[in-house]
Enzyme design. Structure first.
Site, PDB file in Angstrom:
ATOM      1  N   GLU A  34      -4.901  -7.310   7.894  1.00  0.00           N
ATOM      2  CA  GLU A  34      -4.686  -6.588   6.630  1.00  0.00           C
ATOM      3  C   GLU A  34      -4.399  -7.526   5.457  1.00  0.00           C
ATOM      4  OE1 GLU A  34      -1.357  -3.850   6.538  1.00  0.00           O
ATOM      5  OE2 GLU A  34      -2.002  -3.002   4.643  1.00  0.00           O
ATOM      6  N   LYS A  59      -8.342  -4.200   7.841  1.00  0.00           N
ATOM      7  CA  LYS A  59      -7.634  -3.164   7.065  1.00  0.00           C
ATOM      8  C   LYS A  59      -7.522  -3.630   5.613  1.00  0.00           C
ATOM      9  CE  LYS A  59      -3.290  -0.598   6.833  1.00  0.00           C
ATOM     10  NZ  LYS A  59      -2.336   0.179   7.591  1.00  0.00           N
TER      11      LYS A  59
HETATM   12  P1  13P Z   1      -0.355   2.681   2.689  1.00  0.00           P
HETATM   13  O1  13P Z   1      -1.482   3.504   3.254  1.00  0.00           O
HETATM   14  O2  13P Z   1       0.830   3.489   2.267  1.00  0.00           O
HETATM   15  O3  13P Z   1      -0.821   1.693   1.673  1.00  0.00           O
HETATM   16  O4  13P Z   1       0.217   1.805   3.889  1.00  0.00           O
HETATM   17  C1  13P Z   1      -0.667   1.206   4.745  1.00  0.00           C
HETATM   18  C2  13P Z   1       0.001   0.068   5.401  1.00  0.00           C
HETATM   19  O5  13P Z   1       0.103   0.015   6.585  1.00  0.00           O
HETATM   20  C3  13P Z   1       0.536  -1.000   4.560  1.00  0.00           C
HETATM   21  O6  13P Z   1       0.819  -2.104   5.361  1.00  0.00           O
END
Ligand code: 13P
Length: 341
Positions: free
Chosen positions: A178, A220
């Protein structure tokens, strides 16, 4: 001996069909912040009760393939003594775990962050595997601003993501990679596109250098959006086009799935954006376009629940509804009328 095929199968299962991920891995400070905004007590028992409410939502597995937990939650139990992880597995939801230790100020780079947590990670991953986790998550944070992000910040975060991903696969876990370009600034959609493309290219460079199996990971990313404070907001279709075009420039076809974060968008808008991408591009894309939302699935449920046992059923209905809306968006069948049914 770790079986590479098992990792690949788990990655595929996480983005199979029309399901997606539920991120319920807010760290204690983040969870407390969301509770505090609603006047909900900020203690371990309240966080446990909240997560129990989520995990026991009837029918959640119809639209949710996997749930990402926080360290505190993976060790917690339901009131009747059932471990939360077992409850997820029994419900047909794959348990995952957030393993980074948070984004900290980066030395010599004011306004930028570097995610920590590599030291001792191999041992922590072993423990999470024993507890039943099948995938993990690490979040890097990139801020757009005056002369930032710097190359130093992008490279350091990409390197950490790749080393985390390699350790995950060594342990038999699917890494959710991510790199989040924050969307709360005043940058334009074009700036978001350029920064995200640069970040993703660097991330995949590092993943390649560290020997990460692309078939056994999930990306992600953020969607490509103007910052929340940008005066020029864009149409749903423009966001969908920019996001898919950016990903096509930077994400190898071997990656099985892309599961977006919501980043502060409303639940409805996050669903609409995901839907538009699938309507316009799904049949032409090498990877699945799925979701891994936290706020865009949880927020209405959290507001209804408000820390009160009496509100559990209504909160679960709201959670189920948002998950279902995103399932429809994966199929390209989401529309405003679903919101009122
Ligand atoms: P949000 O969908 O609230 O942005 O959170 C996703 C997430 O896992 C952030 O690390």
């Amino acid at each position: 001996m770790i079986n590479k095929q098992d990792i690949i199968n788990t990655a595929k299962a996480l983005v199979a069909g029309d399901k997606g991920l539920l991120a319920m891995d807010e760290s204690n400070p983040t969870c407390n912040k969301r509770f505090a905004a609603l006047g909900i007590p900020q203690d371990e028992e309240t966080r446990r009760a909240y997560r129990e409410m989520i995990v026991y939502t009837p029918g959640l597995n119809e639209s949710i393939s996997g749930a990402i937990l926080y360290d505190e939650t993976i060790r917690q139990h339901k009131k009747d003594g059932t471990p939360i992880v077992k409850a997820l597995i029994d419900a047909g939801i794959i348990p995952g775990i957030k393993v980074d230790m948070g984004a900290k100020e980066m030395a010599g780079h004011p306004g930028e962050k570097i995610t920590e947590g590599l030291d001792g990670l191999r041992d922590r991953l072993k423990e999470y595997v024993q507890m039943g986790a099948r995938f993990a998550k690490w979040r890097a944070v990139i801020t757009i601003g005056n002369n930032i992000p710097s190359q130093a910040c992008i490279e350091a975060n990409a390197h950490a993501l790749a080393r985390y991903a390699a350790l995950c696969q060594e342990a038999g876990l699917v890494p959710i990679v991510e790199p989040e370009v924050l969307m709360d600034g005043d940058d334009t959609i074009q700036q978001c596109f350029e920064v995200t493309e640069k970040v993703l290219r660097q991330v995949f460079n590092q993943l390649y250098t560290q020997g990460v199996i692309l078939e056994g990971m999930i990306l992600k990313p953020n969607m490509i959006l103007p910052g929340l404070r940008c005066l020029k907001q864009e149409s749903v279709d423009k966001v969908a086009d920019a996001t898919v075009n950016c990903l096509l420039q930077s994400v190898p076809a071997a990656v099985p799935g892309i599961a977006f974060l919501s980043g502060g968008q409303s639940g409805e808008l996050a669903s609409a954006h995901l839907n538009a991408m699938n309507v316009r591009f799904k049949s032409r894309l090498p990877w699945a376009l799925a979701f891994s939302f936290a706020r865009a699935i949880q927020q209405p449920a959290l507001e209804i629940w408000h820390g009160k046992e009496a509100n559990v059923l209504k909160a679960q209905q709201a959670l189920y509804h948002r998950a279902k809306c995103n399932q429809a968006a994966r199929r390209g069948e989401y529309n405003a009328s679903i919101e009122t049914t």
